[in-house]
Design a protein around this motif. Structure first.
Motif, mmCIF file in Angstrom:
data_model
loop_
_atom_site.group_PDB
_atom_site.id
_atom_site.type_symbol
_atom_site.label_atom_id
_atom_site.label_comp_id
_atom_site.label_asym_id
_atom_site.label_seq_id
_atom_site.Cartn_x
_atom_site.Cartn_y
_atom_site.Cartn_z
ATOM 1 N N GLN A 236 0.837 -1.205 0.000
ATOM 2 C CA GLN A 236 0.000 0.000 0.000
ATOM 3 C C GLN A 236 0.872 1.257 0.000
ATOM 4 N N PRO A 237 1.369 1.672 -1.169
ATOM 5 C CA PRO A 237 2.225 2.870 -1.190
ATOM 6 C C PRO A 237 1.438 4.161 -0.955
ATOM 7 N N LEU A 238 2.084 5.095 -0.302
ATOM 8 C CA LEU A 238 1.583 6.463 -0.178
ATOM 9 C C LEU A 238 2.500 7.351 -1.005
ATOM 10 N N GLN A 239 1.927 8.295 -1.730
ATOM 11 C CA GLN A 239 2.753 9.236 -2.491
ATOM 12 C C GLN A 239 2.449 10.654 -2.022
ATOM 13 N N CYS A 240 3.496 11.455 -1.934
ATOM 14 C CA CYS A 240 3.299 12.848 -1.528
ATOM 15 C C CYS A 240 4.364 13.727 -2.162
ATOM 16 N N THR A 241 4.034 14.991 -2.305
ATOM 17 C CA THR A 241 4.966 16.002 -2.795
ATOM 18 C C THR A 241 5.273 16.972 -1.663
ATOM 19 N N VAL A 242 6.558 17.176 -1.397
ATOM 20 C CA VAL A 242 6.981 18.129 -0.375
ATOM 21 C C VAL A 242 7.513 19.353 -1.096
ATOM 22 N N LYS A 243 6.854 20.478 -0.887
ATOM 23 C CA LYS A 243 7.182 21.707 -1.614
ATOM 24 C C LYS A 243 8.108 22.596 -0.800
ATOM 25 N N ALA A 244 8.640 23.607 -1.467
ATOM 26 C CA ALA A 244 9.551 24.548 -0.798
ATOM 27 C C ALA A 244 8.882 25.128 0.440
ATOM 28 N N GLY A 245 9.614 25.132 1.550
ATOM 29 C CA GLY A 245 9.091 25.656 2.807
ATOM 30 C C GLY A 245 8.372 24.623 3.644
ATOM 31 N N GLU A 246 8.234 23.387 3.125
ATOM 32 C CA GLU A 246 7.553 22.329 3.870
ATOM 33 C C GLU A 246 8.556 21.322 4.428
ATOM 34 N N MET A 247 8.128 20.614 5.453
ATOM 35 C CA MET A 247 8.957 19.607 6.121
ATOM 36 C C MET A 247 8.183 18.290 6.182
ATOM 37 N N LEU A 248 8.815 17.219 5.733
ATOM 38 C CA LEU A 248 8.229 15.880 5.856
ATOM 39 C C LEU A 248 8.811 15.199 7.087
ATOM 40 N N TYR A 249 7.928 14.708 7.954
ATOM 41 C CA TYR A 249 8.389 13.781 8.992
ATOM 42 C C TYR A 249 8.278 12.376 8.422
ATOM 43 N N LEU A 250 9.428 11.761 8.203
ATOM 44 C CA LEU A 250 9.514 10.399 7.676
ATOM 45 C C LEU A 250 9.919 9.490 8.836
ATOM 46 N N PRO A 251 8.979 8.704 9.365
ATOM 47 C CA PRO A 251 9.300 7.905 10.553
ATOM 48 C C PRO A 251 10.332 6.827 10.269
ATOM 49 N N SER A 252 10.990 6.392 11.328
ATOM 50 C CA SER A 252 11.991 5.334 11.204
ATOM 51 C C SER A 252 11.366 4.069 10.636
ATOM 52 N N LEU A 253 12.162 3.372 9.823
ATOM 53 C CA LEU A 253 11.836 2.079 9.224
ATOM 54 C C LEU A 253 10.771 2.151 8.133
ATOM 55 N N TRP A 254 10.312 3.343 7.777
ATOM 56 C CA TRP A 254 9.424 3.481 6.621
ATOM 57 C C TRP A 254 10.268 3.391 5.344
ATOM 58 N N PHE A 255 9.792 2.604 4.402
ATOM 59 C CA PHE A 255 10.454 2.511 3.106
ATOM 60 C C PHE A 255 10.149 3.777 2.305
ATOM 61 N N HIS A 256 11.152 4.271 1.573
ATOM 62 C CA HIS A 256 10.913 5.478 0.778
ATOM 63 C C HIS A 256 11.744 5.459 -0.499
ATOM 64 N N TYR A 271 17.615 11.860 13.292
ATOM 65 C CA TYR A 271 17.650 11.545 14.714
ATOM 66 C C TYR A 271 17.602 10.027 14.863
ATOM 67 N N ASP A 272 18.528 9.464 15.628
ATOM 68 C CA ASP A 272 18.541 8.013 15.798
ATOM 69 C C ASP A 272 17.232 7.547 16.430
ATOM 70 N N MET A 273 16.719 6.427 15.938
ATOM 71 C CA MET A 273 15.463 5.890 16.459
ATOM 72 C C MET A 273 15.687 5.216 17.808
ATOM 73 N N GLU A 274 14.597 5.012 18.531
ATOM 74 C CA GLU A 274 14.636 4.194 19.735
ATOM 75 C C GLU A 274 14.483 2.734 19.328
ATOM 76 N N TYR A 275 15.350 1.884 19.838
ATOM 77 C CA TYR A 275 15.267 0.458 19.509
ATOM 78 C C TYR A 275 14.330 -0.212 20.520
ATOM 79 N N ASP A 276 13.047 0.090 20.336
ATOM 80 C CA ASP A 276 12.026 -0.297 21.295
ATOM 81 C C ASP A 276 11.118 -1.369 20.691
ATOM 82 N N LEU A 277 9.867 -1.401 21.134
ATOM 83 C CA LEU A 277 8.940 -2.431 20.686
ATOM 84 C C LEU A 277 8.691 -2.347 19.175
#
Length: 291
Positions: A236-256, A271-277
């Protein structure tokens, strides 16, 4: 079924540290944040003329490939780019098409190259993102500077970082998969190799013979070979466009998988992820998939 959104949601302002951790980091969900970097001088200052003046003749690391794919599967190898040392102004000449080249050039060295190779530009952005630093209780491991041609493509992969990806000019095009899509995404082991330019200007692929094989994704999500990888049809891919002045939060372990407009400039914070659950869940899913 795990509650992933059908599209990447937008926030109109930067969140508080608690809000960001609770609503986005902890559930491992991406979002695009507007007005988070509107105060950066870089948004107005980082023109080609300014970059020429400030960085100019300085020699920097540039990834050079024949096809725009650095760190990608090609001819049954995991092929890394030629890392060319060249004056930054010469690189800009290529991006601005003042000089023609059959190769594809991309400033993309991911070892905190903003602070190490472009310290002249650091004061035009921020050394970290304060609300993210407070939310996670740590500083970023790396701050990276990206500038390249539209032909430069980042192949599908994942990172163990909480990633804040800020577009200064142009646009970035992301195709994302949540970690739960791991069973549908193929991995294979590949001999690592590097592009090298021969005397006649052509590229050859040279094996890194002493290096261990690299697990990588051979599939192109924009044109997937479903005969070879039929399971990908369930992803189930998600597609998005990040434009000038915008910030994408890309969570850890998400394929991109990432593309860009020509000459797009971006800065990202790892930022290093937490090696948690969440990490344990992903490792379990990965192990079951391999089994």
């Amino acid at each position: 079924e795990l509650g992933w959104p059908e599209s990447v949601p937008y926030l109109d302002r930067p969140p508080s540290p608690l809000e960001f951790y609770r609503e986005w980091v902890s559930p491992n969900k991406p979002c695009i944040i507007r007005n988070a970097i509107s105060h950066w001088p870089a948004l107005k200052k980082w023109t080609s003329a300014y970059l020429r003046e400030v960085v100019g003749p300085k020699v920097v690391s540039v990834a050079v490939t024949p096809n725009g794919y650095a760190d990608a599967v090609f001819q049954d190898r995991f092929v890394m780019p030629e890392e060319r040392q060249m004056p930054f102004m010469d690189f800009l000449d290529i991006v601005e098409k003042k000089v023609t080249s059959s190769s594809v050039f991309y400033v993309q060295k991911q070892c905190s190259n903003l602070t190490k190779e472009f310290p002249e530009l650091v004061n035009d952005v921020q050394p970290d993102i304060p609300w993210m630093t407070e939310a996670l209780g740590k500083k970023p491991d790396a701050v990276n500077f990206w500038l390249g041609e539209s032909a430069a493509v980042t192949s599908l992969h994942k990172d163990h970082y909480e990633n804040l990806y800020c577009v200064v000019s142009g646009e970035k095009y992301f195709l994302l998969h949540p970690p739960s899509d791991r069973p549908f995404i193929p991995y294979e082991l590949y001999q690592p190799a590097t592009y090298q330019v021969s005397e006649d200007g052509s590229f050859e692929i040279v094996d890194e013979k002493t290096a261990d094989k690299v697990p990588w994704i051979p599939l192109d999500p924009l044109n997937p070979n479903l005969e070879l990888y039929p399971e990908y049809a369930q992803a189930q891919p998600l597609q998005c466009t990040v434009k000038a002045g915008e910030m994408l939060y890309l969570p850890s372990l998400w394929f991109h998988h990432v593309q860009q407009s020509h000459g797009c400039i971006a800065v990202n914070y790892w930022y290093d992820m937490e090696y948690d659950l969440k990490y344990s869940y992903y490792q379990l899913l990965d192990g079951l998939t391999k089994a």
